[in-house]
Design a protein around this motif. Structure first.
Motif, PDB file in Angstrom:
ATOM      1  N   TRP A   5      -0.513   5.741   9.351  1.00 44.47           N
ATOM      2  CA  TRP A   5      -1.708   5.498  10.162  1.00 44.47           C
ATOM      3  C   TRP A   5      -2.599   4.445   9.507  1.00 44.47           C
ATOM      4  O   TRP A   5      -3.096   3.533  10.185  1.00 44.47           O
ATOM      5  CB  TRP A   5      -2.477   6.790  10.388  1.00 44.47           C
ATOM      6  CG  TRP A   5      -3.689   6.574  11.249  1.00 44.47           C
ATOM      7  CD1 TRP A   5      -4.983   6.502  10.844  1.00 44.47           C
ATOM      8  CD2 TRP A   5      -3.700   6.356  12.659  1.00 44.47           C
ATOM      9  NE1 TRP A   5      -5.811   6.267  11.912  1.00 44.47           N
ATOM     10  CE2 TRP A   5      -5.045   6.170  13.050  1.00 44.47           C
ATOM     11  CE3 TRP A   5      -2.705   6.307  13.637  1.00 44.47           C
ATOM     12  CZ2 TRP A   5      -5.418   5.941  14.362  1.00 44.47           C
ATOM     13  CZ3 TRP A   5      -3.089   6.076  14.943  1.00 44.47           C
ATOM     14  CH2 TRP A   5      -4.426   5.888  15.301  1.00 44.47           C
ATOM     15  N   ASP A   6      -2.790   4.550   8.199  1.00 44.02           N
ATOM     16  CA  ASP A   6      -3.611   3.572   7.479  1.00 44.02           C
ATOM     17  C   ASP A   6      -3.019   2.165   7.604  1.00 44.02           C
ATOM     18  O   ASP A   6      -3.747   1.190   7.809  1.00 44.02           O
ATOM     19  CB  ASP A   6      -3.742   3.945   5.997  1.00 44.02           C
ATOM     20  CG  ASP A   6      -4.613   5.177   5.769  1.00 44.02           C
ATOM     21  OD1 ASP A   6      -5.352   5.578   6.703  1.00 44.02           O
ATOM     22  OD2 ASP A   6      -4.546   5.749   4.656  1.00 44.02           O
ATOM     23  N   ARG A   7      -1.714   2.064   7.496  1.00 41.79           N
ATOM     24  CA  ARG A   7      -1.051   0.759   7.623  1.00 41.79           C
ATOM     25  C   ARG A   7      -1.204   0.197   9.041  1.00 41.79           C
ATOM     26  O   ARG A   7      -1.424  -0.997   9.224  1.00 41.79           O
ATOM     27  CB  ARG A   7       0.432   0.880   7.277  1.00 41.79           C
ATOM     28  CG  ARG A   7       0.687   1.134   5.808  1.00 41.79           C
ATOM     29  CD  ARG A   7       2.161   1.379   5.561  1.00 41.79           C
ATOM     30  NE  ARG A   7       2.430   1.636   4.165  1.00 41.79           N
ATOM     31  CZ  ARG A   7       3.582   2.091   3.714  1.00 41.79           C
ATOM     32  NH1 ARG A   7       4.596   2.335   4.542  1.00 41.79           N
ATOM     33  NH2 ARG A   7       3.753   2.300   2.418  1.00 41.79           N
ATOM     34  N   ARG A  40       0.843  -1.163   0.000  1.00 39.19           N
ATOM     35  CA  ARG A  40       0.000   0.000   0.000  1.00 39.19           C
ATOM     36  C   ARG A  40       0.890   1.228   0.000  1.00 39.19           C
ATOM     37  O   ARG A  40       1.827   1.333   0.767  1.00 39.19           O
ATOM     38  CB  ARG A  40      -0.868  -0.031   1.254  1.00 39.19           C
ATOM     39  CG  ARG A  40      -1.673   1.194   1.407  1.00 39.19           C
ATOM     40  CD  ARG A  40      -3.027   0.899   2.013  1.00 39.19           C
ATOM     41  NE  ARG A  40      -3.524   2.059   2.693  1.00 39.19           N
ATOM     42  CZ  ARG A  40      -3.913   3.153   2.062  1.00 39.19           C
ATOM     43  NH1 ARG A  40      -3.845   3.232   0.777  1.00 39.19           N
ATOM     44  NH2 ARG A  40      -4.367   4.170   2.731  1.00 39.19           N
ATOM     45  N   GLU A  47      -3.636   0.863  11.152  1.00 39.18           N
ATOM     46  CA  GLU A  47      -5.041   0.429  11.293  1.00 39.18           C
ATOM     47  C   GLU A  47      -5.283  -0.901  10.590  1.00 39.18           C
ATOM     48  O   GLU A  47      -5.955  -1.764  11.102  1.00 39.18           O
ATOM     49  CB  GLU A  47      -5.988   1.503  10.740  1.00 39.18           C
ATOM     50  CG  GLU A  47      -6.175   2.663  11.685  1.00 39.18           C
ATOM     51  CD  GLU A  47      -7.220   3.638  11.172  1.00 39.18           C
ATOM     52  OE1 GLU A  47      -7.321   3.882   9.946  1.00 39.18           O
ATOM     53  OE2 GLU A  47      -7.970   4.150  12.039  1.00 39.18           O
ATOM     54  N   GLU A  48      -4.682  -1.069   9.379  1.00 38.80           N
ATOM     55  CA  GLU A  48      -4.812  -2.308   8.629  1.00 38.80           C
ATOM     56  C   GLU A  48      -4.304  -3.493   9.433  1.00 38.80           C
ATOM     57  O   GLU A  48      -4.868  -4.581   9.383  1.00 38.80           O
ATOM     58  CB  GLU A  48      -4.004  -2.208   7.330  1.00 38.80           C
ATOM     59  CG  GLU A  48      -4.822  -2.147   6.083  1.00 38.80           C
ATOM     60  CD  GLU A  48      -3.916  -1.964   4.867  1.00 38.80           C
ATOM     61  OE1 GLU A  48      -2.897  -2.676   4.724  1.00 38.80           O
ATOM     62  OE2 GLU A  48      -4.244  -1.091   4.040  1.00 38.80           O
TER      63      GLU A  48
END
Length: 186
Positions: A177-179, A1, A181-182
């Motif tokens: 942050w997205d990683r 990602r 959360e993933e």
């Protein structure tokens, strides 16, 4: 990602080589490069990718996060993030201990030219400890105990404290942050 860009990094420009002795008593020549960066920046992905692309050149030593579990399966970072009393000292002590154990468990020959280490004792001491102290997650007495441990490690294992090179992996904070959360690390 997300995208990974690698700029201005040369793992071979380092003049000194670390000479150390492995478990079998053999002298090992290996450059010690530490990968630092925010959680979710891509340190593990970069280390694994380099090891896959050039296995004769790179060996990757990931951060020993699974060793940070306590009896019963609780993760020490969970207590730390919840700011439970004593969790800062517990986390910092365990992280330093497991990094030292990882770094002293040297590979048997043949050893490749560059050892890539995710995080280091130096960052645990110079970045995380002062931040935790300033945030009130460590007492002055706890910081003093950790400082003494670092001084001991610096004296007895200087190559573990002072890497040949440090590469800081940067990434957009939103992507980090997205990683996180993933991976359900929030």
């Amino acid at each position: 990602r997300g995208r990974t860009f690698i700029f201005h990094v040369s793992f071979f420009s380092v003049k000194k080589k670390t000479q150390t002795v492995n478990k079998m008593g053999s002298v090992v020549q290996q450059r010690r490069v530490v990968l630092e960066g925010n959680i979710g920046a891509g340190k593990t992905s970069l280390g694994r990718l380099l090891e896959i692309l050039a296995p004769d050149t790179f060996r990757f030593y990931p951060e020993p996060v699974e060793q940070w579990r306590l009896e019963g399966g609780a993760h020490v970072l969970d207590a730390f993030y919840q700011k439970l009393p004593g969790a800062g000292f517990l986390a910092q002590s365990l992280i330093s201990q497991t990094l030292l154990l990882r770094d002293t468990a040297l590979p048997l020959p043949p050893v490749v030219g560059v050892g890539l280490y995710e995080r280091s004792l130096l960052s645990a001491q110079k970045c995380f400890l002062p931040t935790m102290l300033a945030a009130g997650l460590l007492s002055r007495a706890e910081a003093e105990v950790l400082n003494r441990g670092f001084a001991f490690n610096s004296e007895h294992w200087p190559r573990l404290v002072s890497p040949d090179q440090t590469v800081y992996v940067r990434c957009d904070p939103i992507v980090c942050w997205d990683r996180i959360e993933e991976r359900a690390e929030v």
